[in-house]
Design an enzyme around this catalytic site. Structure first.
Site, short mmCIF file in Angstrom:
data_model
loop_
_atom_site.label_atom_id
_atom_site.label_comp_id
_atom_site.label_asym_id
_atom_site.label_seq_id
_atom_site.Cartn_x
_atom_site.Cartn_y
_atom_site.Cartn_z
N GLN A 33 0.77 -1.25 0.00
CA GLN A 33 0.00 0.00 0.00
C GLN A 33 0.81 1.30 0.00
O GLN A 33 0.46 2.24 -0.71
CB GLN A 33 -0.95 0.01 1.21
CG GLN A 33 -1.92 1.16 1.17
CD GLN A 33 -2.82 1.30 2.37
OE1 GLN A 33 -3.38 2.34 2.62
NE2 GLN A 33 -3.01 0.24 3.14
N GLU A 155 1.07 -1.27 8.21
CA GLU A 155 0.28 -0.12 8.65
C GLU A 155 0.14 0.02 10.17
O GLU A 155 0.53 1.04 10.76
CB GLU A 155 -1.12 -0.24 8.02
CG GLU A 155 -2.17 0.71 8.55
CD GLU A 155 -1.90 2.16 8.17
OE1 GLU A 155 -1.58 2.41 7.01
OE2 GLU A 155 -2.03 3.03 9.04
N ASP A 184 0.54 3.74 5.99
CA ASP A 184 0.85 3.39 4.60
C ASP A 184 0.57 4.55 3.65
O ASP A 184 1.46 5.10 3.02
CB ASP A 184 -0.02 2.21 4.16
CG ASP A 184 0.54 0.89 4.66
OD1 ASP A 184 1.75 0.84 4.96
OD2 ASP A 184 -0.22 -0.08 4.75
N GLY A 263 -7.99 20.55 19.09
CA GLY A 263 -7.61 21.96 19.11
C GLY A 263 -8.21 22.70 20.29
O GLY A 263 -8.64 22.10 21.28
N GLY A 264 -8.27 24.01 20.17
CA GLY A 264 -8.72 24.85 21.29
C GLY A 264 -10.22 24.98 21.41
O GLY A 264 -10.73 25.59 22.34
N1 CAO Z 1 11.65 -10.42 -9.11
C1 CAO Z 1 12.27 -11.23 -8.21
N2 CAO Z 1 12.23 -11.05 -6.88
C2 CAO Z 1 11.50 -10.00 -6.44
C3 CAO Z 1 10.81 -9.14 -7.31
C4 CAO Z 1 10.92 -9.38 -8.70
N3 CAO Z 1 10.31 -8.61 -9.59
N4 CAO Z 1 10.18 -8.19 -6.58
C5 CAO Z 1 10.46 -8.48 -5.29
N5 CAO Z 1 11.26 -9.56 -5.22
C6 CAO Z 1 11.79 -10.17 -4.01
C7 CAO Z 1 12.75 -9.26 -3.27
O1 CAO Z 1 14.00 -9.28 -3.90
C8 CAO Z 1 12.74 -9.88 -1.89
O2 CAO Z 1 13.56 -11.02 -1.91
P1 CAO Z 1 14.77 -11.32 -0.85
O3 CAO Z 1 14.18 -11.12 0.51
O4 CAO Z 1 15.11 -12.75 -1.16
O5 CAO Z 1 15.86 -10.41 -1.11
C9 CAO Z 1 11.31 -10.39 -1.79
O6 CAO Z 1 10.76 -10.41 -3.10
C10 CAO Z 1 10.25 -9.60 -1.03
O7 CAO Z 1 10.66 -8.52 -0.42
P2 CAO Z 1 10.02 -8.02 0.96
O8 CAO Z 1 10.84 -8.58 2.08
O9 CAO Z 1 9.94 -6.56 0.83
O10 CAO Z 1 8.53 -8.63 1.04
P3 CAO Z 1 7.72 -9.19 2.30
O11 CAO Z 1 6.41 -9.61 1.74
O12 CAO Z 1 8.44 -10.22 3.08
O13 CAO Z 1 7.54 -7.90 3.24
C11 CAO Z 1 6.80 -5.69 3.83
C12 CAO Z 1 6.54 -6.96 3.01
C13 CAO Z 1 5.77 -4.67 3.42
C14 CAO Z 1 6.64 -6.02 5.33
C15 CAO Z 1 8.21 -5.17 3.55
O14 CAO Z 1 8.36 -5.02 2.16
C16 CAO Z 1 8.54 -3.85 4.23
O15 CAO Z 1 8.78 -3.79 5.44
N6 CAO Z 1 8.58 -2.76 3.45
C17 CAO Z 1 8.93 -1.44 3.94
C18 CAO Z 1 7.83 -0.82 4.73
C19 CAO Z 1 6.54 -0.73 3.98
O16 CAO Z 1 6.45 -0.16 2.91
N7 CAO Z 1 5.48 -1.22 4.60
C20 CAO Z 1 4.15 -0.96 4.11
C21 CAO Z 1 3.57 -2.11 3.50
S1 CAO Z 1 1.86 -1.81 3.21
O17 CAO Z 1 1.12 -2.24 4.64
#
Ligand code: CAO
Length: 441
Positions: A33, A155, A184, A263-264
């Protein structure tokens, strides 16, 4: 007209001014998001947003909270309008070659992967900057540098870590998260401002830079009035909180204030006619000082205009609960819309508690393009939120979200200049197709 009569863009006839971000190309490496909110807004402003998705899988939200079998979820479609989708496997050698080619011709790379994920792909800031020194690299992370910088964040975690949850809810109750996606979507908005500022600075310097919006920071920014109250608390009680009027002592930190106004001008949510069966039959009522006399007349307490216990804001502060109880006796005799009509005549600030159903059906929001109906080839018609920011010279035309990889070949040929032969090679390399499709081919 002579050659000297240059028409400033803001005076150009409608339709000739284009869109605010025309010519800006975004490499959108976002998911879920926060990041998609940012890039959707930039797309609404006219940027060409190219969303990179993993072949066969795509943004995880395509399949989350699915309501129509086989179709992209509303979660996805409402965050990815006006974008193009290309599938690229960043862990495939050819895939990375395509990504690097995109880096060279894009203005901004936006990402919100977990900390370190982009580096592990090989797209470190140093490498990106070397490939394209004008590139702006913008990231959402859960936390900025510090003890939690490596944490994954969603979020509600951000709402808790940024001060929102500890200050939301009723006194004596547990911390509460809010329905507004301040972690988000709020951080996505902050990031968008960082990006357009960096683009503006690049006009002078020719150089790109990194932009970081941490979700904790974004939430805290939205909760700044609570940090204000934290500091006021060291100098005495927060007199506008109803807790003060109830004689409940304050603790060491900004407390939860229920529906007290921030607020106030004291305010509270009051029941309206029908509240027994309609969970949204309520109105927010503010006892703004300049219209106190009008409030007294409307609720039938004209003597409160001069009574020493009610006549001044300070006299009213310890009696807010009693005052709002009396006002509620009046609001429960009206529907929230009837109360609005009456109160607005006297400029008494108030607002109906609108349900999502009411907002979805609200004509004026449709007329301004804030709520838009979009047609989608797989799910049919759905509502989405259009651009909430209106630019007089940059009208927003909301387009449905792309199907997974819908624009892969178009981008490879038209944006990156790959030939037919090269695209055929790319197709068999595994760079743009999911493993099972490659086997089938
Ligand atoms: N081709 C190949 N690999 C891909 C890819 C693509 N096109 N796009 C993503 N990937 C891979 C990444 O390289 C990563 O792999 P590795 O961990 O092996 O290096 C993996 O997919 C996913 O990455 P991620 O760790 O970001 O995904 P997740 O689902 O485990 O975590 C989230 C999700 C949101 C918790 C994390 O991305 C995060 O903390 N982001 C920053 C904060 C944020 O934006 N949070 C808001 C999210 S909305 O509620």
């Amino acid at each position: 007209m002579t050659g000297n009569d240059i028409v400033p863009p803001s005076q150009a006839p409608w339709g000739q001014a284009g869109k605010a971000l025309d010519g800006v190309r975004i490499l959108d490496f976002t998911h879920v998001q926060s990041g998609p909110t940012c890039t959707q807004l930039l797309a609404y402003m006219g940027a060409d947003v190219i969303k990179i998705e993993r072949p066969g899988v795509g943004d995880i939200t395509r399949g989350q909270l699915r309501d129509v079998p086989g179709a992209d979820s509303l979660y996805f479609t409402m965050l990815n309008a006006n974008k193009r989708s290309i599938t690229i496997d960043s862990k495939n050698r050819k895939g990375m070659e395509i990504l690097e080619r995109l880096v060279k011709i894009c203005d901004v790379l936006v990402e919100n992967f977990a900390p370190g994920a982009l580096d592990r792909m090989g797209l470190t800031w140093e490498h990106v900057h070397e490939l394209n020194p004008r590139m702006i690299m913008a990231s959402v992370k859960g936390f900025g540098p510090g003890p939690y910088e490596d944490c994954k964040v969603y979020e509600n975690v951000a709402q808790c870590a940024g001060g929102s949850a500890s200050t939301t809810g009723f006194l004596g109750g547990p911390p509460l998260v809010t329905g507004a996606q301040i972690g988000d979507t709020g951080t996505g908005l902050h990031l968008a401002l960082g990006i357009v500022s960096a683009l503006y600075q690049r006009n002078r310097t020719g150089r790109g830079q990194r932009v970081l919006a941490a979700m904790q920071d974004g939430v805290l920014n939205l909760c700044r009035v609570k940090l204000r109250d934290q500091q006021r608390l060291t100098r005495g009680p927060l007199t506008e909180f109803s807790q003060y009027g109830q004689g409940i002592p304050f603790g060491v930190a900004t407390p939860r204030a229920g529906n007290d106004s921030g607020g106030g001008q004291p305010g509270w949510i009051l029941k309206c006619k029908g509240w027994e069966t309609d969970p949204d039959a309520y109105i927010y009522f503010i006892t703004q000082a300049p219209v106190w006399n009008e409030i007294c007349d409307v609720i039938g307490e004209p003597e409160w205009k001069t009574h020493p216990d009610y006549a001044t804001p300070n006299a009213r502060l310890p009696r807010l609960k009693q005052i709002f109880d009396r006002i509620e006796q009046w609001t429960t005799t009206k529907t929230k819309f009837e109360a609005m009509d009456i109160l607005n005549k006297y400029d008494i600030p108030c607002g109906p508690i609108l349900s999502m159903k009411e907002l979805a059906e609200e004509r004026s929001l449709r007329d301004t393009g804030t709520v838009v109906e979009v047609d989608h080839p797989k799910r049919g018609k759905y509502l989405t939120v259009g651009n909430p920011i209106k630019l007089s010279d940059s009208p927003c035309d909301v387009q449905r979200s792309p199907l997974l990889g819908e624009h892969t070949e178009e981008i490879l040929s038209q944006v990156l200049g790959y030939s037919e032969k090269e695209i055929a090679e790319i197709r068999t390399s595994g760079a743009i197709t999911a493993p099972e499709k490659r086997t089938a081919a």
